[in-house]
Design an enzyme around this catalytic site. Structure first.
Site, PDB file in Angstrom:
ATOM      1  N   GLY A 117       6.345  -0.336   4.284  1.00 25.30           N
ATOM      2  CA  GLY A 117       5.200  -0.463   3.328  1.00 25.30           C
ATOM      3  C   GLY A 117       5.558  -0.724   2.060  1.00 25.30           C
ATOM      4  CD  GLU A 118       7.544   1.735  -1.195  1.00 24.52           C
ATOM      5  OE1 GLU A 118       8.319   0.675  -1.861  1.00 24.52           O
ATOM      6  OE2 GLU A 118       7.908   2.953  -1.266  1.00 24.52           O
ATOM      7  N   GLY A 119       4.353  -3.282   0.440  1.00 27.17           N
ATOM      8  CA  GLY A 119       4.783  -4.513   0.107  1.00 27.17           C
ATOM      9  C   GLY A 119       6.299  -5.075   0.291  1.00 27.17           C
ATOM     10  CD  GLU A 157       0.982   0.110   3.008  1.00 28.10           C
ATOM     11  OE1 GLU A 157       0.775   1.670   2.971  1.00 28.10           O
ATOM     12  OE2 GLU A 157       1.884  -0.351   3.383  1.00 28.10           O
TER      13      GLU A 157
END
Length: 341
Positions: A307-309, A167
């Site tokens: 974050g970001e995966g 995300e």
């Protein structure tokens, strides 16, 4: 509805693992992962097909009027372009590990019309300020949830059977903290962390703001919690997770915000937990408490809180190793190696 995982092959999977050329249990967590994926796919010979990470981006109205993040909202838009240009951590790790990557505009406060490479699923230009009203309408919630499911059906039809979630959204640690507080019954002060880099004073102020937000809304279900506190990216992830498990895919769970979406999905259907592999423990203080609530054992603890995966992408080779040893490692019999007495 998410199907319960079949237990028919548990004994056979365990036997296959135990008779590899190694002492029993010597591959530790790799053995646990191998057995879990075998159970998910209901086979002694599981495969990883077209691994994919989905990064859902959305903005949060709360940041416009409240000091919950040191970064301006424009950073969400700027990072989406960074993802599309291949410059972010998630791009680097996905390229390294041959993982497909899709960036989704779930609700960024920017006009991305005609922007190539982006999956255009904008619900609105960011949520409302939940310090004054619900983050979204019931109709927006339903649309975001269904859109997440639709995205999963698309990648599943293209052959993906393992999906990681990421995300991007300035202010989304605030939403995650509120959701964590509701779903785990934890005081908001113990859910709030530094997010994108608040100092200690900023964390205290953020907790005060979110305490008022929490007390403002009357919430009695997962759907109401997501409508009041969620971001469009979080709701979309929740829908995607529910659909992925329904299709018996393996879910790679990233950090704090992704796990807040999972808490909601878990409240909706407890069976989802058996399809989840938890990539890492985030450096965000609430994440460890979330994992404890879910009785989850993450693969890594590297102090990551990006974050970001990114945690899912870094952990993926471990998952790949588990499936590879199960399928390709010799048995004592095939290698003519003597077993233990």
């Amino acid at each position: 509805m998410i199907p319960a995982i079949s237990k028919e092959l548990i004994a056979d999977l365990q036997e296959k693992i135990d008779f590899k050329t190694k002492p029993i249990g010597a591959l530790g967590t790799l053995e646990t992962i191998a057995k879990q994926i075998g159970e998910i796919q209901n086979t002694l010979n599981p495969v990883i097909s077209k691994p994919t990470i989905l990064v859902f981006a959305g903005d949060h109205g709360v940041v416009k009027n409240n000091a919950v993040s040191p970064y301006p909202q424009e950073v969400t838009q700027q990072m989406v372009f960074n993802f599309l240009n291949g410059g972010a951590a998630i791009n680097v790790f996905c390229k390294q590990n041959d993982i497909n990557l899709h960036i989704i505009d779930a609700g960024v406060n920017a006009d991305f019309e005609n922007t190539p490479g982006l999956l255009h699923h904008k619900i609105d230009f960011g949520t409302k300020d939940y310090a004054a009203e619900k983050a979204m309408t019931s109709a927006q919630f339903e649309l975001a949830l269904e859109t997440g499911k639709k995205i999963i059906r698309k990648i599943y039809s293209e052959g993906t059977n393992i999906v990681g979630f990421g995300e991007m959204g300035i202010g989304n640690t605030s939403s995650a903290s509120l959701l964590m507080s509701y779903f785990t019954n934890t005081p908001i002060e113990k859910c709030v962390g530094k997010g994108t880099g608040l100092n200690d004073e900023g964390v205290v102020k953020k907790a005060e703001i979110l305490r008022k937000v929490y007390n403002l809304h009357t919430v009695s279900s997962a759907e109401e919690a997501l409508t009041a506190f969620g971001g469009f990216e979080i709701v979309m992830m929740c829908g995607a997770m529910l659909e992925a498990a329904t299709l018996q895919m393996t879910l790679l769970i990233d950090g704090f915000i992704v796990t807040s979406a999972l808490l909601a999905a878990y409240a909706i259907d407890k069976n989802i937990i058996d399809y989840c592999i938890f990539a890492h423990t985030s450096g965000e203080q609430g994440h460890e408490k979330m994992l404890s609530f879910l009785q989850a054992k993450p693969l890594l603890n590297l102090g990551m809180r990006l974050g970001e995966g990114s945690g899912a992408a870094v952990a993926f080779p471990i998952v790949k190793s588990a499936v590879t040893f199960l399928n390709n490692m010799a048995t004592f019999k095939s290698a003519n190696v003597s077993e233990a007495e």
